[in-house]
Structure formats: structure tokens, C-alpha cells
Design a protein around this motif. Structure first.
Motif, PDB file in Angstrom:
ATOM      1  N   MET A   1       0.827  -1.203   0.000  1.00  0.00           N
ATOM      2  CA  MET A   1       0.000   0.000   0.000  1.00  0.00           C
ATOM      3  C   MET A   1       0.873   1.270   0.000  1.00  0.00           C
ATOM      4  SD  MET A   1      -3.208   0.571   2.485  1.00  0.00           S
ATOM      5  CE  MET A   1      -3.184   2.216   3.097  1.00  0.00           C
ATOM      6  N   GLU A   2       0.451   2.293  -0.768  1.00  0.00           N
ATOM      7  CA  GLU A   2       1.238   3.535  -0.817  1.00  0.00           C
ATOM      8  C   GLU A   2       1.111   4.273   0.512  1.00  0.00           C
ATOM      9  OE1 GLU A   2       2.831   3.634  -3.403  1.00  0.00           O
ATOM     10  OE2 GLU A   2       1.575   2.268  -4.574  1.00  0.00           O
ATOM     11  N   LYS A   3       2.214   4.977   0.902  1.00  0.00           N
ATOM     12  CA  LYS A   3       2.124   5.821   2.096  1.00  0.00           C
ATOM     13  C   LYS A   3       1.232   7.020   1.781  1.00  0.00           C
ATOM     14  CE  LYS A   3       4.552   8.747   5.224  1.00  0.00           C
ATOM     15  NZ  LYS A   3       5.713   9.320   5.791  1.00  0.00           N
ATOM     16  N   MET A   4       0.354   7.353   2.680  1.00  0.00           N
ATOM     17  CA  MET A   4      -0.492   8.538   2.469  1.00  0.00           C
ATOM     18  C   MET A   4       0.181   9.738   3.148  1.00  0.00           C
ATOM     19  SD  MET A   4      -3.409   9.926   1.513  1.00  0.00           S
ATOM     20  CE  MET A   4      -5.051   9.292   1.715  1.00  0.00           C
ATOM     21  N   TYR A   5       0.611  10.725   2.351  1.00  0.00           N
ATOM     22  CA  TYR A   5       1.174  11.959   2.911  1.00  0.00           C
ATOM     23  C   TYR A   5       0.039  12.925   3.221  1.00  0.00           C
ATOM     24  CZ  TYR A   5       5.806  10.419   1.511  1.00  0.00           C
ATOM     25  OH  TYR A   5       6.968   9.712   1.401  1.00  0.00           O
ATOM     26  N   ASP A   6       0.276  13.795   4.186  1.00  0.00           N
ATOM     27  CA  ASP A   6      -0.730  14.839   4.428  1.00  0.00           C
ATOM     28  C   ASP A   6      -0.722  15.815   3.248  1.00  0.00           C
ATOM     29  OD1 ASP A   6      -1.841  14.142   7.007  1.00  0.00           O
ATOM     30  OD2 ASP A   6       0.194  14.455   7.750  1.00  0.00           O
ATOM     31  N   TYR A   7       0.500  16.323   2.932  1.00  0.00           N
ATOM     32  CA  TYR A   7       0.582  17.276   1.823  1.00  0.00           C
ATOM     33  C   TYR A   7       1.706  16.859   0.887  1.00  0.00           C
ATOM     34  CZ  TYR A   7      -1.589  19.955   5.573  1.00  0.00           C
ATOM     35  OH  TYR A   7      -2.368  20.338   6.619  1.00  0.00           O
ATOM     36  N   ILE A   8       1.462  17.068  -0.393  1.00  0.00           N
ATOM     37  CA  ILE A   8       2.517  16.844  -1.376  1.00  0.00           C
ATOM     38  C   ILE A   8       2.688  18.135  -2.171  1.00  0.00           C
ATOM     39  CG2 ILE A   8       3.190  15.526  -3.427  1.00  0.00           C
ATOM     40  CD1 ILE A   8       1.796  13.108  -2.247  1.00  0.00           C
ATOM     41  N   VAL A   9       3.938  18.515  -2.371  1.00  0.00           N
ATOM     42  CA  VAL A   9       4.235  19.718  -3.163  1.00  0.00           C
ATOM     43  C   VAL A   9       5.025  19.264  -4.387  1.00  0.00           C
ATOM     44  CG1 VAL A   9       5.416  21.955  -3.184  1.00  0.00           C
ATOM     45  CG2 VAL A   9       4.361  21.126  -1.066  1.00  0.00           C
ATOM     46  N   ILE A  10       4.612  19.705  -5.556  1.00  0.00           N
ATOM     47  CA  ILE A  10       5.370  19.396  -6.781  1.00  0.00           C
ATOM     48  C   ILE A  10       6.145  20.641  -7.197  1.00  0.00           C
ATOM     49  CG2 ILE A  10       5.234  18.689  -9.212  1.00  0.00           C
ATOM     50  CD1 ILE A  10       2.581  17.286  -8.553  1.00  0.00           C
ATOM     51  N   GLY A  11       7.453  20.490  -7.436  1.00  0.00           N
ATOM     52  CA  GLY A  11       8.255  21.597  -7.953  1.00  0.00           C
ATOM     53  C   GLY A  11       9.370  22.008  -7.018  1.00  0.00           C
ATOM     54  N   GLY A  12      10.601  21.797  -7.437  1.00  0.00           N
ATOM     55  CA  GLY A  12      11.777  22.159  -6.632  1.00  0.00           C
ATOM     56  C   GLY A  12      12.412  23.462  -7.057  1.00  0.00           C
ATOM     57  N   GLY A  13      11.577  24.415  -7.506  1.00  0.00           N
ATOM     58  CA  GLY A  13      12.042  25.792  -7.678  1.00  0.00           C
ATOM     59  C   GLY A  13      11.792  26.512  -6.361  1.00  0.00           C
ATOM     60  N   ILE A  14      12.103  27.797  -6.315  1.00  0.00           N
ATOM     61  CA  ILE A  14      12.018  28.516  -5.029  1.00  0.00           C
ATOM     62  C   ILE A  14      10.592  28.574  -4.481  1.00  0.00           C
ATOM     63  CG2 ILE A  14      11.828  30.871  -6.005  1.00  0.00           C
ATOM     64  CD1 ILE A  14      13.790  31.724  -3.719  1.00  0.00           C
ATOM     65  N   VAL A  15       9.587  28.604  -5.374  1.00  0.00           N
ATOM     66  CA  VAL A  15       8.200  28.710  -4.879  1.00  0.00           C
ATOM     67  C   VAL A  15       7.783  27.391  -4.219  1.00  0.00           C
ATOM     68  CG1 VAL A  15       5.802  29.133  -5.533  1.00  0.00           C
ATOM     69  CG2 VAL A  15       7.619  30.502  -6.564  1.00  0.00           C
ATOM     70  N   ASP A 198       0.324   9.021  -2.626  1.00  0.00           N
ATOM     71  CA  ASP A 198      -1.002   9.550  -2.310  1.00  0.00           C
ATOM     72  C   ASP A 198      -0.851  10.695  -1.319  1.00  0.00           C
ATOM     73  OD1 ASP A 198      -2.445   7.774  -3.851  1.00  0.00           O
ATOM     74  OD2 ASP A 198      -2.547   6.266  -2.249  1.00  0.00           O
ATOM     75  N   GLY A 199      -1.672  11.702  -1.467  1.00  0.00           N
ATOM     76  CA  GLY A 199      -1.633  12.814  -0.516  1.00  0.00           C
ATOM     77  C   GLY A 199      -3.044  13.314  -0.252  1.00  0.00           C
ATOM     78  N   GLN A 200      -3.196  13.899   0.934  1.00  0.00           N
ATOM     79  CA  GLN A 200      -4.536  14.452   1.228  1.00  0.00           C
ATOM     80  C   GLN A 200      -4.728  15.797   0.548  1.00  0.00           C
ATOM     81  OE1 GLN A 200      -5.757  14.396   5.220  1.00  0.00           O
ATOM     82  NE2 GLN A 200      -5.188  12.273   5.519  1.00  0.00           N
ATOM     83  N   PHE A 201      -3.604  16.490   0.321  1.00  0.00           N
ATOM     84  CA  PHE A 201      -3.708  17.785  -0.363  1.00  0.00           C
ATOM     85  C   PHE A 201      -2.455  17.989  -1.210  1.00  0.00           C
ATOM     86  CE2 PHE A 201      -4.008  22.230  -1.224  1.00  0.00           C
ATOM     87  CZ  PHE A 201      -5.370  22.460  -1.286  1.00  0.00           C
ATOM     88  N   LEU A 202      -2.649  18.570  -2.375  1.00  0.00           N
ATOM     89  CA  LEU A 202      -1.532  18.746  -3.310  1.00  0.00           C
ATOM     90  C   LEU A 202      -1.331  20.227  -3.641  1.00  0.00           C
ATOM     91  CD1 LEU A 202       0.477  17.484  -5.418  1.00  0.00           C
ATOM     92  CD2 LEU A 202      -1.409  17.584  -7.052  1.00  0.00           C
ATOM     93  N   VAL A 203      -0.064  20.645  -3.636  1.00  0.00           N
ATOM     94  CA  VAL A 203       0.270  21.998  -4.098  1.00  0.00           C
ATOM     95  C   VAL A 203       1.197  21.841  -5.299  1.00  0.00           C
ATOM     96  CG1 VAL A 203       1.276  24.221  -3.497  1.00  0.00           C
ATOM     97  CG2 VAL A 203       0.192  22.839  -1.717  1.00  0.00           C
ATOM     98  N   VAL A 204       0.885  22.527  -6.382  1.00  0.00           N
ATOM     99  CA  VAL A 204       1.706  22.386  -7.590  1.00  0.00           C
ATOM    100  C   VAL A 204       2.366  23.724  -7.921  1.00  0.00           C
ATOM    101  CG1 VAL A 204       1.758  21.674  -9.997  1.00  0.00           C
ATOM    102  CG2 VAL A 204       0.135  20.602  -8.433  1.00  0.00           C
ATOM    103  N   CYS A 205       3.703  23.706  -7.949  1.00  0.00           N
ATOM    104  CA  CYS A 205       4.498  24.919  -8.250  1.00  0.00           C
ATOM    105  C   CYS A 205       5.447  24.534  -9.372  1.00  0.00           C
ATOM    106  CB  CYS A 205       5.293  25.361  -7.028  1.00  0.00           C
ATOM    107  SG  CYS A 205       4.328  25.467  -5.516  1.00  0.00           S
ATOM    108  N   SER A 206       4.912  24.302 -10.548  1.00  0.00           N
ATOM    109  CA  SER A 206       5.707  23.640 -11.590  1.00  0.00           C
ATOM    110  C   SER A 206       6.192  24.593 -12.675  1.00  0.00           C
ATOM    111  CB  SER A 206       4.904  22.485 -12.194  1.00  0.00           C
ATOM    112  OG  SER A 206       3.678  22.957 -12.695  1.00  0.00           O
ATOM    113  N   GLY A 207       6.191  25.896 -12.394  1.00  0.00           N
ATOM    114  CA  GLY A 207       6.847  26.873 -13.265  1.00  0.00           C
ATOM    115  C   GLY A 207       6.424  26.781 -14.713  1.00  0.00           C
ATOM    116  N   LEU A 208       7.360  26.404 -15.567  1.00  0.00           N
ATOM    117  CA  LEU A 208       7.104  26.377 -17.015  1.00  0.00           C
ATOM    118  C   LEU A 208       6.094  25.302 -17.416  1.00  0.00           C
ATOM    119  CD1 LEU A 208      10.790  27.076 -17.683  1.00  0.00           C
ATOM    120  CD2 LEU A 208       9.038  28.238 -19.040  1.00  0.00           C
ATOM    121  N   MET A 209       5.752  24.406 -16.499  1.00  0.00           N
ATOM    122  CA  MET A 209       4.781  23.343 -16.798  1.00  0.00           C
ATOM    123  C   MET A 209       3.444  23.594 -16.092  1.00  0.00           C
ATOM    124  SD  MET A 209       6.483  21.480 -18.777  1.00  0.00           S
ATOM    125  CE  MET A 209       8.204  21.477 -19.259  1.00  0.00           C
TER     126      MET A 209
END
Ligand SMILES: Cc1cc2nc3c(=O)[nH]c(=O)nc-3n(C[C@H](O)[C@H](O)[C@H](O)COP(=O)(O)OP(=O)(O)OC[C@H]3O[C@@H](n4cnc5c(N)ncnc54)[C@H](O)[C@@H]3O)c2cc1C
Length: 415
Positions: A1-15, A198-209
Motif C-alpha cells: 500500500m502507498e504511504k499517504m502523505y498529508d501534503y505533497i508539493v510538486i516543484g523544486g524551484g524557489i516557490v 497519495d496525498g490528502q492535499f496537493l500543491v503544484v508549483c511547476s513553473g514552465l509546466m
């Protein structure tokens, strides 16, 4: 089973990194994962910029840019002082060289006052006194502009995130997002293998994408990211002290770009640039990089044609100057006549992620989109590096509001 994260953030830029770090600081009991497709942080916009902590001169009063930039100056300076990251408060001069620019300078000066900035109008003689190598009819002097390495700032935020208990997955490109009532399921690719989170909430900071990931989530958008290359040159070492301040032209108020400037960099060198020319590959830094998908996305988008038609003359001049160095040089010689063609040495370009609406409007302000379990940063062009701490704070507030959370830490302690 996948670990369920509380929050997941996509994007390793400064934002993205600023957001992940602040989330973990505010909600220490939550499990937080940061996902980045490259092998490290700052590989795209954050690592290819001018390194300026902008004071907030240009932004419409009441806009998010005006608010976050001003707060960002204080927060970034404080963060850097706390972590001993070098910052130089060299200030900036916006130099008017024609009568039309003098008129624009006056309007810009009034905007600065509306935005509560500490600025001064100086005349030709005073300009000459402060900058013997610069010519102009007058200038706005902005004392609160500084320089820094945003790569270094981002690295430190990432360290703080890990120290506070956060997890990071590098080399992982997110390719699929599915939102259900209870979670967001994320599929990525690492070394050709599928990987799931899996995450309960996702934040996406993917710049050019940003547009692609927003649509991947099933959120309807009426914007698309159009890439604009910013090409720089570096001056030879003998010119490291050619200016005492950052020297900017008076910008065209219709464009979100600031014009070719002379920038003192935190490593002691001086760069010239960036210009703004059409990019044909979102994350391709070579001069003739081309990506079929990026180009097809662009030419099938009505907004691209409309914005290109609207700024056709500027676009053609910028393209000519990009290929014809004497044209580029002329932009700098307007205010710094002593620089010669042979002084323009190669320096890596950057690519701006600029959101454009279907009707051809360039989105000037920061733009966000959301679904029940996700928040997307859709437009975070300059000064988003300066503003990254307030943007991350804003996202934390939004999540807390959406999920009805109480912060475990006082926000003011985070920076
Ligand atoms: C030429 C230029 C000069 C600038 N000068 C300044 C300046 O002086 N001062 C200032 O304040 N701002 C400046 N900016 C703007 C500033 O650099 C950006 O606004 C800021 O870096 C945006 O950060 P970001 O995290 O949103 O985007 P990025 O730094 O682009 O980061 C986005 C990250 O998302 C990752 N990503 C994308 N898709 C996926 C996926 N599917 N899966 C996993 N990861 C993904 C990317 O690999 C990338 O690392 C400049 C920008 C440019 C281009």
C-alpha cells in the motif's frame, strides 16, 4: 500500500521549496513530500535569473505582486541574514534616456509612492555623480533593491524543510494526477519506472509546466504558459565595478519585462540582460532549442497568436537584437556608452514562464487555481523569487482555511 502523505508539493524551484518548508514549519505533525523531476533544486527559472531582490517598483497598487514583493524583500533579507547567505544592498537606478522615458519615469515614480516605496527622483547631474559611467536625463533611485543567489536561498530552504521532517523525491517527473473525495493520487516516472504517491492535499508549483499540471488535475483553464527566453551576456572582469547600483531602463508599461539591464551579481560579476524573445522549448536553454510538443501547444493556442500580433513590432526588434549583437549592444549603450561589442561575453539564458489568456492578455499578476484537494501556482513570473516566502505563506493560509487547520507555529517565526 502507498504511504499517504498529508501534503505533497510538486516543484523544486524557489516557490515549491519555500511552500514545502513553510508548510512543514507551520504544521510539524504533518507528513509532507516534495517532488521534483530534476536531480536537484533550481534547475529552471530559479537558477536562471538576475538574482535581484526587487523592491516592488513596477507592480499595480493592490495587486498580489505589489503586496508579496514588498513583504518578500523583508522576508528574504531576514531569511538570508539568519542563515548567513550573502546579500548586497546595492540599490537600483531606473534611468530615463529620452523625453518619452522621462514622462514614463514620472508615472513610475508616482506608482512607487502609491506602493509605499522609499524612492527618490534624481536629475542628470546627480545621476552622473552617483554613476560616472552612466548617461541619462534623470533617474529613479530605489534604495531597497538588493542582490542574492536564489539557488543558495532555495538550497537553504530545502535543508530547513528536511530538518523539520520533510521528505524529498528527486528525479521524479509527475505524469498523472487523479483527485478523489479522500485523496490525490500521483503517478510519476523515475528512471523509466512508474512510482505512486497519495496525498490528502496537493500543491503544484511547476513553473514552465504550470498549465499542463493544472489541466492534468482536471481543472479547466483559460491560460497557457508561453515561454519567453531571457538572454544575457557577462561583462569582462575589468568591468566588475563599472556601476555602483543596478542600472535599469524605464520599462514599457504594456510589457511584463523590465528591459535589458546592468546587473551586479552576488559573485562580483556584472551581467547585461535579459532581453525577451520567443522560446521554442520550455526548458531548453540553447539558442536554437526546439521541442515539437511545446511548439504545437503554442501554435494551437489562440492566445499565442493574439499576444504575438499585439506585440509584433517589439517581438521582431527583440528577435533581431538576439541574433545581431550590435543591436543588443545598442540597448545598453543607450545608458552605458563605454561597453563595446567584444565586452559582451557568453552567459546562460533563462526562460520565463508567462501565462497568457486565450484572448491574448499577458497575465501580469500572480495567478492561482484550485480544486477541492489541490492548489496550483499558475503564473509566478518575476518577482516571484523575491516573493517566494510570502507566496508560500499565502499557500499555507489557503490550505489551513480549506482544511480548517490551526497552525502549530506562529507564522512570524518561520522566516
Ligand atoms: C531571465 C529571468 C530573470 C529573472 N529575474 C528575477 C529577479 O531578478 N528577481 C526575481 O524575483 N525574479 C526573477 N525572475 C523570476 C523568478 O526566477 C521566477 O519567478 C521564480 O524562479 C519562479 O519559481 P518557481 O518555483 O515557480 O519555478 P521554477 O524555478 O521554474 O521551478 C519549477 C520546478 O517545477 C519542476 N517541475 C515541473 N514539472 C514537473 C513535473 N511534472 N514533475 C516534477 N517536477 C516538475 C521543474 O523541474 C522546476 O524545478 C526571473 C526569471 C527569469 C526567467
Amino acid at each position: 500500500m502507498e504511504k499517504m502523505y498529508d501534503y505533497i508539493v510538486i516543484g523544486g524551484g524557489i516557490v515549491g521549496v519555500s511552500t514545502a518548508w513553510q508548510l512543514q514549519s507551520r504544521f510539524p505533525d504533518k507528513s509532507i513530500l516534495l517532488i521534483e523531476k530534476e536531480s536537484g533544486f533550481s534547475h529552471h527559472q530559479t537558477g536562471h535569473n538576475s538574482g535581484v531582490i526587487h523592491a516592488g517598483v513596477y507592480y499595480a497598487p493592490g495587486s498580489l505582486k505589489a503586496e508579496f514583493c514588498k513583504a518578500g524583500v523583508a522576508a528574504t533579507t531576514e531569511f538570508c541574514a539568519k542563515h548567513r547567505i550573502p546579500v548586497e544592498n546595492c540599490g537600483k537606478l531606473l534611468v530615463a534616456t529620452t523625453q518619452q522615458e522621462v514622462e514614463r519615469m514620472q508615472a513610475l515614480y508616482e506608482r512607487c509612492q502609491h506602493n509605499g516605496l522609499d524612492v527618490e527622483l534624481i536629475d542628470e547631474q546627480e545621476l552622473k555623480r552617483r554613476e560616472p559611467n552612466i548617461v541619462g536625463l534623470g533617474a529613479i533611485a530605489v534604495s531597497t533593491t538588493s542582490i542574492v543567489s536564489y539557488r543558495q536561498v532555495t538550497e537553504k530552504m530545502a535543508e530547513e524543510f528536511i530538518d523539520a521532517g520533510g521528505s524529498i523525491q528527486l528525479n521524479t517527473e509527475v505524469t498523472k494526477l487523479v483527485e478523489s473525495e479522500l485523496k490525490v493520487s500521483i503517478t510519476g516516472q523515475r528512471n523509466g519506472e512508474a512510482i505512486h504517491f497519495d496525498g490528502q492535499f496537493l500543491v503544484v508549483c511547476s513553473g514552465l509546466m504550470a498549465d499542463r499540471l493544472t489541466r492534468m488535475m482536471g481543472i479547466e483553464t483559460d491560460f497557457q504558459i508561453v515561454p519567453y527566453r531571457g538572454e544575457y551576456y557577462r561583462l569582462p572582469e575589468k568591468y566588475n565595478n563599472i556601476v555602483n547600483h543596478l542600472i535599469y531602463p524605464i520599462p514599457d508599461p504594456d510589457l511584463p519585462f523590465l528591459g535589458v539591464h546592468l546587473t551586479r551579481m552576488i559573485d562580483g560579476s556584472v551581467t547585461v540582460g535579459p532581453n525577451a524573445v520567443q522560446g521554442w522549448k520550455r526548458e531548453g536553454y540553447g539558442k536554437i532549442n526546439f521541442n515539437l510538443r511545446d511548439v504545437l501547444d503554442m501554435i494551437s493556442f489562440a492566445g499565442f497568436w493574439k499576444v504575438s500580433a499585439k506585440h509584433l513590432k517589439t517581438g521582431l526588434i527583440e528577435t533581431k537584437n538576439s541574433w545581431w549583437k550590435p543591436g543588443y549592444l545598442k540597448l545598453v549603450n543607450k545608458y552605458c556608452p563605454q561597453i563595446k561589442l567584444e565586452d559582451l561575453e557568453p552567459y546562460p539564458a533563462g526562460i520565463r514562464a508567462q501565462a497568457v489568456l486565450k484572448d491574448g492578455t499577458l497575465v501580469h499578476d500572480f495567478l492561482f487555481a484550485e480544486s477541492a484537494r489541490s492548489l496550483h501556482v499558475c503564473n509566478a513570473p518575476s518577482p516571484a523569487a523575491t516573493s517566494a516566502i510570502p507566496i508560500g505563506g499565502y499557500i499555507c493560509d489557503k490550505i489551513a482555511d480549506k482544511l480548517g487547520l490551526q497552525a502549530d507555529t506562529d507564522v512570524s517565526q518561520v522566516a
